[in-house]
Scaffold this motif. Structure first.
Motif, PDB file in Angstrom:
ATOM      1  N   ILE A 203      -7.344 -11.524 -23.624  1.00  0.00           N
ATOM      2  CA  ILE A 203      -6.938 -12.734 -22.897  1.00  0.00           C
ATOM      3  C   ILE A 203      -7.077 -12.517 -21.396  1.00  0.00           C
ATOM      4  O   ILE A 203      -7.590 -13.358 -20.673  1.00  0.00           O
ATOM      5  N   ARG A 204      -6.649 -11.333 -20.946  1.00  0.00           N
ATOM      6  CA  ARG A 204      -6.715 -11.048 -19.519  1.00  0.00           C
ATOM      7  C   ARG A 204      -8.159 -11.096 -19.020  1.00  0.00           C
ATOM      8  O   ARG A 204      -8.448 -11.649 -17.979  1.00  0.00           O
TER       9      ARG A 204
ATOM     10  N   VAL B 132      -2.713 -18.836 -25.411  1.00  0.00           N
ATOM     11  CA  VAL B 132      -2.638 -17.960 -24.237  1.00  0.00           C
ATOM     12  C   VAL B 132      -1.292 -18.082 -23.537  1.00  0.00           C
ATOM     13  O   VAL B 132      -0.663 -17.081 -23.197  1.00  0.00           O
ATOM     14  N   THR B 133      -0.828 -19.312 -23.343  1.00  0.00           N
ATOM     15  CA  THR B 133       0.419 -19.499 -22.609  1.00  0.00           C
ATOM     16  C   THR B 133       1.582 -18.824 -23.328  1.00  0.00           C
ATOM     17  O   THR B 133       2.431 -18.194 -22.704  1.00  0.00           O
TER      18      THR B 133
ATOM     19  N   PRO C  63      -3.263  -4.283 -32.368  1.00  0.00           N
ATOM     20  CA  PRO C  63      -4.041  -5.526 -32.259  1.00  0.00           C
ATOM     21  C   PRO C  63      -3.465  -6.445 -31.184  1.00  0.00           C
ATOM     22  O   PRO C  63      -4.201  -7.108 -30.466  1.00  0.00           O
ATOM     23  N   TRP C  64      -2.127  -6.424 -31.091  1.00  0.00           N
ATOM     24  CA  TRP C  64      -1.462  -7.256 -30.086  1.00  0.00           C
ATOM     25  C   TRP C  64      -1.947  -6.881 -28.680  1.00  0.00           C
ATOM     26  O   TRP C  64      -2.277  -7.747 -27.870  1.00  0.00           O
ATOM     27  N   GLY C  65      -1.981  -5.569 -28.404  1.00  0.00           N
ATOM     28  CA  GLY C  65      -2.406  -5.098 -27.090  1.00  0.00           C
ATOM     29  C   GLY C  65      -3.858  -5.453 -26.822  1.00  0.00           C
ATOM     30  O   GLY C  65      -4.224  -5.845 -25.712  1.00  0.00           O
ATOM     31  N   ARG C  66      -4.688  -5.311 -27.860  1.00  0.00           N
ATOM     32  CA  ARG C  66      -6.104  -5.646 -27.682  1.00  0.00           C
ATOM     33  C   ARG C  66      -6.256  -7.125 -27.372  1.00  0.00           C
ATOM     34  O   ARG C  66      -7.032  -7.511 -26.507  1.00  0.00           O
ATOM     35  N   MET C  67      -5.457  -7.936 -28.082  1.00  0.00           N
ATOM     36  CA  MET C  67      -5.541  -9.373 -27.836  1.00  0.00           C
ATOM     37  C   MET C  67      -5.135  -9.681 -26.399  1.00  0.00           C
ATOM     38  O   MET C  67      -5.772 -10.471 -25.715  1.00  0.00           O
ATOM     39  N   MET C  68      -4.058  -9.001 -25.934  1.00  0.00           N
ATOM     40  CA  MET C  68      -3.587  -9.226 -24.572  1.00  0.00           C
ATOM     41  C   MET C  68      -4.694  -8.959 -23.564  1.00  0.00           C
ATOM     42  O   MET C  68      -4.920  -9.726 -22.649  1.00  0.00           O
ATOM     43  N   ARG C  69      -5.367  -7.828 -23.768  1.00  0.00           N
ATOM     44  CA  ARG C  69      -6.410  -7.484 -22.797  1.00  0.00           C
ATOM     45  C   ARG C  69      -7.599  -8.426 -22.914  1.00  0.00           C
ATOM     46  O   ARG C  69      -8.248  -8.746 -21.929  1.00  0.00           O
TER      47      ARG C  69
ATOM     48  N   ALA D  42     -12.415 -17.732 -23.094  1.00  0.00           N
ATOM     49  CA  ALA D  42     -12.945 -17.363 -24.408  1.00  0.00           C
ATOM     50  C   ALA D  42     -11.804 -17.181 -25.399  1.00  0.00           C
ATOM     51  O   ALA D  42     -11.876 -17.639 -26.544  1.00  0.00           O
ATOM     52  N   ALA D  43     -10.725 -16.526 -24.947  1.00  0.00           N
ATOM     53  CA  ALA D  43      -9.592 -16.287 -25.845  1.00  0.00           C
ATOM     54  C   ALA D  43      -8.990 -17.612 -26.302  1.00  0.00           C
ATOM     55  O   ALA D  43      -8.647 -17.788 -27.468  1.00  0.00           O
TER      56      ALA D  43
END
Lengths: 336, 238, 451
Positions: free
Chosen positions: C309-310, C323-324, C301-307, C315-316
């Motif tokens: 955000i990218r 985000v920061t 989930p962490w990786g999905r969240m990262m992408r 929206a994120a």
């Protein structure tokens, strides 16, 4: 008398070097800021393009020297400068055509332009090293000094000398001329105004019938002139070595950002802020302190705030402080 | 009946190549020297309708004609050369440039002497003459709109299109802006504008269009629409 | 061709290239397993660096051009951990240095506190400046004496603090495992520096972060060149201990000699290959562990969240993601991997030479690896690392070969011919630029694109 000596030492070791270095940075930062304002990306190839411009000028200088052409007491490089500018213009226009134009067409994100500029940086780096080699090159000729330290001492009877190199004099005069010319161009010609309009509001500029490709072309040519001049002046003042030009990238970027990216006036102010900070922080103040302070208070060390190796740290710290407290720079730049 | 001076006829289309249709068989026109106003609820496609007339989106159907000439295929820039002036809703001035420079840039495509037109703009908007050396971005909201309109007038357009010219200005300034717009129309320039302030806009309009979901809902003279009970009920708040 | 076939195929091509390098001296190949393994070892380290940069760029879109600085910090860690302490250095000036650093850090923290606690105004500014100036001089007063004392100790050989190796100057090479210990410490060093940069520059525009990282790398390097008490500066530290046996020891061992004979090679060659192989195995192990972790995190989930955000920061942010903070997290992680790789590289080199750190080689080349391999894809980054490093080494012989062909028609000894032949080495940077631009233009998602 001691006070006069202190002033002269200050001028000799701090003011004159900082003003000429500041002029070089300012001219370099003007290029960065123009590209940022019109093409909207930070050009990482800037330093190496500077090296390219300086290299062509050096090659033409050598050729002229071999023919015996000279404008003594001025350095021959000044005569070769137009050739350098022409070649650099051709080079940047070619890279724009081959590399950047495509990304403009597809409206790529700024970061893609930056990546592409890194590719261009590699190529420039390779070309310059391939043609002239990675080593130090000497090309300065003509009179080395406008004023020699010894002559100054004899003239004034002071203990401190004031040396004023020809290259420093040329740098300062050139910077004043270039800045005046550039501002006249930007503020009083139709093309210059259209560049400002394009930088200010691209959509509206298009709506007003300003041709973006023409604006971009004129920008590159001006940038080519600026970087060639900055590169040659730096080379005359210090020496020409490809790697130092890459390293100039940091103080040049710092100048442009500190002044406010996209703002030409800011670039000039930024250049001097960075140059003066670098020189004052890394100068060993003992010499001046000796004149000004009573014996008891004389510093035992060199009274140098930071070793000269840390000069990059100075531009960096100023950069960070400005970014944190005034992200648009001292003069209002773009903060897109 | 002869064609109107400017007409976007049966326009259907949306943004981008494959974007969904926003306009559905929408027709907007304006006669010479008249004021036409597009009103309607939020998201009705008012601005989109005007941008379609100006060539900023892909039309799948319909055509745009100016003075009888089909200009459907022309780019916005080419339409400016044909005599259309456009004032976007936002970012409609060069904020860092002086008022006078804004006007000069407005007349960039002209090759003849533009000083006379600048003089005319100053006569229309006297405050701009006073502030002509000041950066446009430092002016008040109403003054900035005047700069924006003045900039668009510099090409001596036959049609002036305004996208919500009174957005974000005070009621007094709004009245003044409308007065100026009437003055511009009196010089023979057709005006096509999108307005949020429907009531005031319809009061000065020769023709009004009420758009709903990208299609014509009501059309008539400004007075007719103001009198129409249905229009009053749904869009003018009773 | 689907990606399922393409990825293994590209890795297979790389394997073939390394085998060719080891087995045949046809064309530009050297035909030496020794060379092939040497290239492979650096390629593995490069792949790890690329993995770190890919974490920052591919997952989060952070543009870090300070890779060199983090790599150099890793190298510094190797010295500070695996070398023996210089006798007398700590007692001579170590305390003063520690005290100096405490004064320095205390000053900065104090200034931050003043800024936080006091209301804005002239008084606050003046007080902050006064504290910073006083603090700076106090720091220099305490610190400089310590530095002087340490640098005075046997300056020709040491003149620095040294490290933590328990073996002492006589026997430290017996404690080679200390270098392994230094690897995670290198990561920690880099993480610390990245945290400071990230705290200040993240949240600003993307190219500001780039310039800030460019700057921090230069500063780290200036520090390493200049602070002799730390790791001897430009006087270099040589003779680092090793986590693997020494060639000479292997050659002396009768058992090894017998085995070499069984392989049919002479003992010297066998010993160099064995050493390189051991390094290679160590590096591969690290790479595989990191790759597995990176893949797991990408799918978490962490990786999905990262992408997420990218791809759409606004929206994120609107969905309540910090985000920061996430950016800071990944920036620190990615830099730590670069630091780890830097420590591994210094271990492989057996020496720390600050002058050898060049941004083109350690920052921008890594970027070429990530872009060419395929940003956002961990396998892509690894492939890019292996491939670009191989070419980086091989461009020189290829360039030489090319120049030979080009100049074959020219007269021997002509100025141009000599110049061309001598300059072939600079083809490297040129060709890397061309590769980067071509990939960026025609295959912007890289050889192994993100899924």
């Amino acid at each position: 008398m001691d006070f006069l000596n202190a002033i002269v030492a200050l001028a000799n070791f701090v003011l004159i070097p900082a003003i000429s270095y500041g002029s070089q940075l300012a001219i370099g930062a003007l290029g960065v800021t123009l590209i940022y304002g019109i093409l909207r990306f930070s050009n990482f190839a800037h330093g190496d393009s500077m090296a390219f411009g300086a290299m062509v000028t050096i090659l033409v200088t050598w050729w002229m020297q071999s023919l015996g052409v000279s404008i003594h007491p001025l350095p021959t490089a000044l005569l070769a400068l137009p050739f350098g500018i022409a070649a650099t213009s051709l080079m940047v226009l070619t890279t724009d055509r081959v590399v950047y134009r495509f990304y403009r067409r597809v409206k790529a994100k700024p970061i893609v332009f930056v990546m592409a500029s890194i590719g261009v940086m590699f190529i420039m780096n390779g070309i310059v090293r391939f043609i002239i080699g990675p080593g130090d090159q000497r090309f300065a000729d003509g009179a080395r000094f406008i004023m020699k330290a010894r002559d100054f001492k004899e003239m004034t009877g002071l203990r401190e000398g004031l040396a004023f190199k020809t290259s420093q004099g040329i740098t300062i005069i050139a910077a004043v001329l270039i800045v005046a010319l550039l501002f006249w161009f930007l503020n009083h010609t139709r093309t210059g105004k259209s560049m400002r309009a394009f930088s200010d509001n691209e959509d509206l500029a298009l709506l007003s019938g300003i041709n973006p490709e023409r604006v971009v072309m004129v920008t590159w040519i001006i940038v080519a002139a600026l970087i060639t001049i900055a590169g040659v002046l730096y080379g005359l003042d210090k020496s020409f070595k490809p790697f130092t030009y890459f390293q100039l990238l940091l103080p040049i970027f710092a100048s442009a950002i500190v002044g406010g990216l996209g703002n030409p006036l800011g670039a000039i102010a930024g250049g001097f802020v960075i140059a003066f900070s670098e020189v004052t922080v890394t100068y060993a103040w003992k010499k001046i302190a000796v004149y000004l302070l009573p014996d008891a208070l004389e510093p035992s060390g060199l009274a140098q705030l930071l070793s000269t190796d840390y000069k990059f740290a100075v531009s960096f710290v100023i950069l960070i402080v400005v970014l944190l407290f005034k992200p648009t720079g001292l003069f209002k730049g773009q903060s897109v | 009946m002869a064609d109107p001076f400017l007409i976007g006829d049966g326009m259907t289309g949306g943004y981008g190549k494959n974007g969904p249709d926003i306009l559905h068989d929408c027709t907007i026109s304006v006669e010479k020297g008249e004021i036409a106003v597009i009103v309607g609820p939020n998201g009705a496609g008012k601005s989109t309708g005007m941008k379609a007339v100006f060539g900023m989106l892909n039309l799948r159907q319909g055509s745009v004609k100016l003075g009888g000439e089909d200009i459907t295929k022309l780019s916005p820039q080419a339409r400016v050369r044909k005599g259309m002036g456009f004032v976007p809703q936002t970012h409609n001035i060069f904020g860092s440039m002086s008022v006078e420079e804004n006007l000069e840039m407005g007349g960039f495509i002209r090759t003849d002497d533009i000083s006379e037109t600048i003089e005319q703009v100053y006569e229309l908007f006297p405050i701009l003459r006073e502030k002509r050396l000041q950066a446009a971005g430092e002016l008040s909201g109403g003054q900035r709109q005047q700069v924006a309109v003045g900039r668009a007038l510099m090409t001596k357009p036959s049609v002036l299109m305004l996208d919500e010219p009174t957005a974000g200005v005070s009621p007094i300034v709004m009245d003044e802006l409308f007065d100026r717009i009437i003055e511009v129309a009196r010089t023979g320039i057709s005006i096509l504008m999108v307005e949020q302030n429907a009531r005031q806009a319809l009061e000065i309009a020769d023709k009004g269009y009420v758009l709903v979901q990208g299609a014509n809902a009501h059309t008539g003279t400004g007075k007719e629409l103001l009198a129409d009970p249905e229009v009053r009920q749904s869009f003018l708040g009773g | 061709m689907t990606q399922n076939i393409r990825t293994p195929l590209l890795f297979a091509i790389m394997a073939v290239l390394f085998i060719l390098e080891g087995s045949t001296n046809f064309w530009v190949f050297s035909g030496s397993w020794n060379t092939s393994l040497a290239i492979l070892n650096m390629a593995l380290i490069s792949a790890i660096m690329a993995l770190g940069v890919n974490l920052q760029w591919g997952y989060a879109g952070l543009f870090n051009v300070g890779v060199m600085g983090f790599v150099a910090l890793g190298g510094l860690a190797t010295v500070l951990i695996s070398m023996p302490a210089t006798p007398g250095a700590w007692s001579a000036g170590g305390l003063r240095i520690v005290l100096g650093i405490i004064v320095g850090v205390g000053t900065i923290l104090g200034a931050v506190q003043i800024r936080k606690k006091m209301s804005p105004g002239r008084n606050r500014g003046l007080l902050m400046i006064a504290l910073l100036v006083l603090g700076f001089f106090a720091f220099r007063y305490v610190f400089d004496a310590g530095v002087e004392a340490i640098e005075a100790i046997n300056p020709a050989q040491t003149g620095n603090l040294g490290g933590l190796n328990p073996g002492g100057p006589e026997n430290y090479k017996a404690h080679g495992y200390m270098t392994l210990l230094a690897w995670p410490v290198g990561g920690l060093f880099a993480a610390g520096a990245a945290w400071i940069v990230g705290k200040t520059a993240l949240g600003l525009r993307s190219d500001y972060l780039a310039i800030a990282t460019l700057g921090i790398a230069e500063i780290i390097l200036a520090m390493m060149k200049n602070e002799d008490w730390l790791a001897r500066g430009v006087k270099n530290v040589v003779g680092l201990p090793r986590p693997v046996p020494y060639e000479v020891d292997l050659q002396k061992s009768a058992e090894f000699a017998a085995r070499a004979e069984a392989w049919g090679t002479d003992v010297t060659t066998a010993s160099t290959i064995a050493v390189k192989l051991s390094y290679g195995l160590l590096f591969t192990a690290v790479l595989v562990v990191l790759l597995v972790l990176a893949q797991l995190s990408l799918k978490s989930p962490w990786g999905r969240m990262m992408r997420a955000i990218r791809d759409n920061e606004v929206a994120a942010r609107a969905m309540g993601k910090n985000v920061t903070k996430r950016h800071l997290q990944i920036f620190v992680l990615g830099s730590a991997i670069c630091g780890l790789a830097g420590a591994m590289m210094t271990t492989l080199d057996g020496q720390l030479t600050p002058n050898s750190y060049q941004p083109l080689r350690f920052t921008f080349l890594i970027w070429v690896m990530v872009i060419v391999g395929g940003s956002g894809n961990n396998f892509g980054a690894v492939l890019g690392g292996l491939m670009i490093w191989f070419f980086w080494i091989k461009v020189e012989p290829i360039g030489n070969w090319l120049m030979m062909v080009v100049t074959s028609g020219m007269e021997d000894g002509s100025g141009l011919k000599t110049h061309l032949l001598n300059s072939a080495a600079h083809m490297r940077l040129f060709s890397m630029g061309i590769i980067l631009l071509l990939v960026l233009r025609f295959s912007p998602r890289g050889l192994v694109p993100e899924r």
